[in-house]
Structure formats: structure tokens, C-alpha cells
Design an enzyme around this catalytic site. Structure first.
Site, short mmCIF file in Angstrom:
data_model
loop_
_atom_site.label_atom_id
_atom_site.label_comp_id
_atom_site.label_asym_id
_atom_site.label_seq_id
_atom_site.Cartn_x
_atom_site.Cartn_y
_atom_site.Cartn_z
N LYS A 24 42.29 20.86 -12.03
CA LYS A 24 43.40 20.16 -11.63
C LYS A 24 43.07 18.69 -11.10
CE LYS A 24 46.18 18.41 -9.09
NZ LYS A 24 46.13 17.15 -8.97
N GLU A 50 35.17 19.32 0.16
CA GLU A 50 34.56 17.98 0.52
C GLU A 50 35.61 16.98 0.90
OE1 GLU A 50 31.47 17.93 0.37
OE2 GLU A 50 30.76 19.42 -1.13
N CYS A 93 33.53 8.10 -0.80
CA CYS A 93 33.63 9.03 0.30
C CYS A 93 32.33 8.73 1.37
CB CYS A 93 33.59 10.49 -0.14
SG CYS A 93 32.13 10.92 -1.15
N GLU A 145 39.92 6.40 7.77
CA GLU A 145 39.05 6.22 6.63
C GLU A 145 40.14 5.24 5.76
OE1 GLU A 145 39.16 9.27 3.51
OE2 GLU A 145 37.18 8.69 3.02
#
Ligand code: NAD
Length: 510
Positions: A182, A257, A291, A389
Site C-alpha cells: 500500500k 520505521e 527520516c 520533526e
């Protein structure tokens, strides 16, 4: 809008059981091009009905098909063909990825090569796979019987989408799992190349399936499907928490993750120029949508002013431009929603710290999701821009005096993905690295991966580690088989009762 890349389908369709299909309900969604935010293609909007069809196809291929039963060498040769197919279309792939995600073309070329390499790497690894065997002379031999886990659900983010997908597809396929992918809804287009790649490489029907759609629709249905045994997820911490909860019902295996806010710690004895180059690349490559970005730079006070000045000067010269221009260093952020998030953090940062470079849209690019390389100095650890973030071309610089203070600042964050230490003192480098709460530490370098090493974060950055053999472990069950080589000592319940030398535990032990 820039010229649309060639070879795109009329609209993007799911790929289920070896066929391109529309959503059961016929719905589509618009895919935007980030330099204008105009819709340039439509994509099938999957929901639980499409996930049901895809999981059924993957389950049939797992239960009845050849893929899980092939020798590792046979699967590896198909993985090599997948890599070759990716390599053959790497220019087209890089163009589509750059057009769809807004990443600079030079960087998507690198990502296309890396995607192919992921398949070669896991092909080699599965052939070289060894498993434990333990012998108790004359009594027992015990060995690990490795088996593919079943139908895997792979859920991926929009940053470097094709490469992220390859990082999950390669070990899942190498291990003999069948799967449903997906992809992220912001960037579905490059994923539509996978079905052709898989078919040309000879992946059997039903092994690889893809369903597009939103997280709340197709993603949620995949996570909750009882026939999906494991979920490999890469995305944000907020989504990770929801998926963690949803996996509990069916006790699914999970690998997560998640996000990061990774510190780069620069001591006064560091190679100044190398640290400068590396921390600029570390946060501004891939538009800062990375990331492992070194988005918190901690600098020892004796070199702090010099570093901030040099860093800001270089950041001001970073070329922000069209994704397709090979000179571009930062291009357009993926989507207007993400642009809004990043620019709102820049406004917050202006209240919290000292802006020394960038700070908004570049004057020469009046439309599209463009943001200048933005640098804040003197950022206090309590600031939101230090803690949260941002996932864009925005960096915080903060001074420290002592090693202890640097460690406290580095660890003062909910995330623990990557970190970078810059010093020439070998003892300090190792000890400091060990003290950092992060899944990965690079000493005197930015993120340069050895694919054999564990990849993943701790704290809010993830659960479990993939990379090398750990990825194969995630996609396989390791069944213990115990074989008796002689008589087994058995306490004879109901016969003679306990003997004097009987501990009542049965069986031998090493
Ligand atoms: P996101 O969490 O919004 O979405 C990721 C994927 O999850 C998408 O495919 C989305 O459709 C799906 N999703 C959303 N809600 C879901 C739900 N309830 N159930 C199932 N699926 C759902 O993340 P994003 O914005 O696409 O990606 C950016 C994030 O990913 C950043 O936080 C970044 O740090 C992180 N990331 C981490 C790594 C890593 O290796 N640690 C790598 C790349 C990106």
C-alpha cells in the site's frame, strides 16, 4: 506544469492476482504535481473490498503457488531479474519519481540505482543464509527450520517512495512471502511501474499485489485483515501508534520505521570543513524530507560562531529550483499540505530562535511547494523546532560547552533514529556514540549505509530493526525442530512414579 514524463498509464490501477484492476467501487483520487499543485493523473482509491481481493490473491499464491516452495537460489535469480528490470528503466523511473514527488532529478537517479541494489543484496543474502543447528551427542540434534511467514502487508511513505518500497519488497520476496503493498497516497505514480517489473522478471501471479488509497481506507483495512500475518510500516510516529494498536487484535508481527530528529554533534577538534559539508548534505538533500536528516546540529561553543556563519553562508547559496533541472539541490516539497506544515514550523521558529538563512518561499519561485534552505541558530532545547520533526529543509543549531551537556541535548528528544558525531578523539567518539539514544550512529560521516547492518530507530523512532539478516528474520518464522538420536529419558507417570534420580523435567539438557 512541467512536461509530463512519458509512459504513464491513463490512470493508475491496482494490481491484484496478476491483473490491473479498478477499485471495486470505481473511485479515483487526484495526484498532484508539486511545482504547480495541479492534478496530472488519477489513481484508484482502494478500500477494504480491494484489500480483501488482494489479500485473497496473496494467500492463494502463498498456500498453493510455487513462490514459498522455491529453492532460495531460484527466488534469488528472479530477484536479480527484478534488479535488472529496475536498472533498464532507471532513467524513466527517476523522471517519474522526480516529477511526482518534487525531489531533484539527480537525487532520484541515485535512489533508482539504490532500489535495484536492494534486490541484488537480498538475492545474495538469501542464498548465503545459514541457520543454527545444535547437537547433543548421542541424544538430540536441534535445528532451525526457516519458513516464510505468509502474507505480508507493506505500508510505505511518500519520501523516496520507490526506494522505500524496494527496501521492503526485496526481503519479503527473498524470504518467500507473498504480499500486498500500500504505497503513500501523495506519491503513487512510481509504484505503478512495479507490476511490469515483476511480470517481466517472472514473479508468479498473486505473489506481488498493490492497492492504492489512503491510510484510513486501504491502509487500515490491510493492517486489520486477519489473513495478513505481518506488517512492515514506514511512516510517522502518530500513524505508527495507531497501527501498533490495530495489530494487537490479530497478534501481528510488526516492524516500524518511524520519524526522527537526529542530532549531529560537532566537537571543537572535528574536521571543520568535512563536518560543514556533511551536515549541509545531511539535512538539505532529498528536500529535507529525510527520516535520518541531521536536523539538530549541536556545536561546541569555541567553534560555534564560526560554524553558524559558515553554515548560513553555504545554505544561502543552495540552489532551489525545478525538480527536473540537474543543477537543482532543493526542489519542491511533496504536497501543499506538507508545504503548509513546513512553512508553519518556520514561522514558529522565527519566534523561538534566530533565523540566519532562508525563512520561506524563494522570491524567484512564486508558485509550487518551494522552500528555501532555512537555518535557525541559538535554538533552545525547549523549542518546538528543536523537539518536533519538521521533515523539510529546516535545521536547528544549538551550542554546548561540555561533552555531558552535548549528550544531554542529543538525547533530549522523543525520537532516537540516527545520530552523527564529529571528533578526531577516538576514545570520545566511541564512548559518546555508545551513550547516544539512537538506533544508528555515524562517526565523522553523514548517512552512508552498509546494507548488512541493522537499520532502525529506538524510542519514538521505531520498533524492531531491518537490514541484512534482520530483515530476513522479520519475514520468516524460525521453527525449532528437535530430533531424538537415542532413548529419551521419560518419567513414567502412572507407571513407576518418580525414580530417585528423577528431577521430573524429562529430556536431556546440554
Ligand atoms: P504517514 O504516517 O502519514 O503515512 C505513511 C503510510 O501510512 C502511508 O502509506 C499512509 O497512507 C499510511 N497510513 C496512514 N494512516 C494509516 C492507518 N491508520 N493505517 C494504515 N496505514 C496508514 O507518513 P508520511 O507522512 O507518508 O511519511 C513521513 C514520515 O515517515 C516521517 O515521519 C518520516 O520520518 C517517516 N519515515 C521514516 C523512515 C525510517 O526508516 N525510519 C523512512 C522514511 C520516512
Amino acid at each position: 506544469m512541467a512536461q509530463k514524463p512519458e509512459g504513464l498509464p491513463q490512470h493508475i490501477q491496482h494490481y491484484i492476482g496478476g491483473e490491473l484492476v479498478d477499485s471495486a467501487n470505481g473511485e479515483l483520487f487526484d495526484v498532484l504535481e508539486p511545482t504547480t499543485n495541479e492534478a496530472y493523473i488519477q489513481c484508484a482509491l482502494g478500500d477494504s473490498a480491494d484489500i480483501d481481493r488482494a489479500v485473497a490473491a496473496a494467500k492463494k499464491a502463498f498456500d498453493e503457488g510455487p513462490w514459498p516452495r522455491m529453492l532460495p537460489r531460484q527466488r534469488a535469480s528472479i530477484l536479480y531479474k527484478i534488479a535488472d528490470e529496475v536498472t533498464k528503466i532507471k532513467d524513466q523511473l527517476a523522471q517519474i519519481e522526480s516529477f511526482d514527488s518534487g525531489l531533484p532529478i539527480r537525487q532520484t537517479q541515485g535512489q533508482a540505482n539504490r532500489a535495484a541494489e536492494n534486490f541484488r543484496f537480498f538475492a545474495d543474502l538469501i542464498v548465503a543464509q545459514v541457520d543454527d543447528a545444535f547437537k547433543m551427542p548421542g541424544r538430540q540434534i536441534n535445528y532451525v527450520n526457516r519458513k516464510p511467514k505468509g502474507v505480508a502487508g507493506l505500508i510505505t511513505p511518500w519520501n523516496t517512495p520507490f526506494m522505500q518500497e524496494s527496501w521492503k519488497l526485496a526481503p519479503a520476496l527473498a524470504s518467500g512471502c507473498t504480499l500486498v503493498l500500500k504505497p503513500a497516497e501523495f506519491t503513487p505514480t512510481s509504484a505503478s511501474l512495479w507490476n511490469g517489473i515483476m511480470e517481466r522478471a517472472g514473479v508468479p501471479e498473486g505473489v506481488f499485489n498493490i492497492v492504492y488509497g489512503t491510510g484510513k481506507g486501504a491502509g487500515d483495512a490491510l493492517v486489520k485483515h486477519p489473513d495478513v500475518r505481518l506488517i512492515s510500516f514506514t511512516g510517522s510516529l502518530a500513524t505508527g501508534k495507531v497501527i501498533y494498536g490495530n495489530c494487537a487484535e490479530n497478534m501481528k508481527h510488526m516492524s516500524m520505521e518511524l520519524g526522527g530528529k537526529s542530532p549531529a554533534v560537532i566537537f571543537e577538534d572535528a574536521d571543520f570543513e568535512a563536518a560543514l559539508d556533511s551536515t549541509l548534505f545531511g539535512v538539505f538533500s532529498l528536500n529535507g524530507e529525510r527520516c535520518t536528516a541531521s536536523s539538530r546540529i549541536l556545536v561546541q561553543r569555541s567553534i560555534y560562531d564560526k560554524f553558524v556563519e559558515a553554515y548560513a553562508e553555504r545554505a544561502k547559496k543552495i540552489v532551489v529550483g525545478e525538480p527536473s533541472d540537474p543543477k537543482t539541490e532543493i526542489a519542491a516539497l511533496v504536497h501543499p499540505e506538507h508545504y503548509k506544515k513546513v512553512t508553519s514550523y518556520i514561522e514558529i521558529g522565527k519566534q523561538e530562535a534566530r533565523l540566519v538563512a532562508g525563512g520561506g518561499r524563494p522570491a524567484h519561485l512564486p508558485e509550487g511547494n518551494y522552500v528555501e534552505a532555512t537555518v535557525f541558530a541559538d535554538v533552545p532545547p525547549t523549542a518546538r523546532i528543536f523537539q518536533e520533526e519538521i521533515f523539510g529543509p529546516v535545521v536547528c543549531i544549538t551550542p554546548f560547552d561540555t561533552e555531558e551537556e552535548a549528550l544531554e541535548l542529543a538525547n533530549n528528544c522523543v525520537y532516537g533514529l540516527a545520530s552523527y558525531v564529529w571528533t578526531r578523539d577516538i576514545e570520545r567518539a566511541h564512548n559518546f556514540a555508545s551513550g547516544i539514544e539512537a538506533g544508528m550512529v555515524w562517526i565523522n560521516s553523514h548517512n552512508v549505509r552498509d546494507l548488512r547492518t541493522p537499520f532502525g530507530g529506538i524510542k519514538g523512532s521505531g520498533l524492531g530493526h531491518e537490514g541484512g539478516y534482520r530483515s530476513l528474520d522479520f519475514y520468516s518464522d524460525q521453527q525449532s525442530i528437535h530430533v531424538t538420536l537415542g532413548d529419551v529419558h521419560t518419567t513414567r507417570f502412572g507407571a513407576t512414579g518418580y525414580a530417585d534420580n528423577d528431577l521430573g523435567l524429562g529430556g536431556p539438557s546440554a
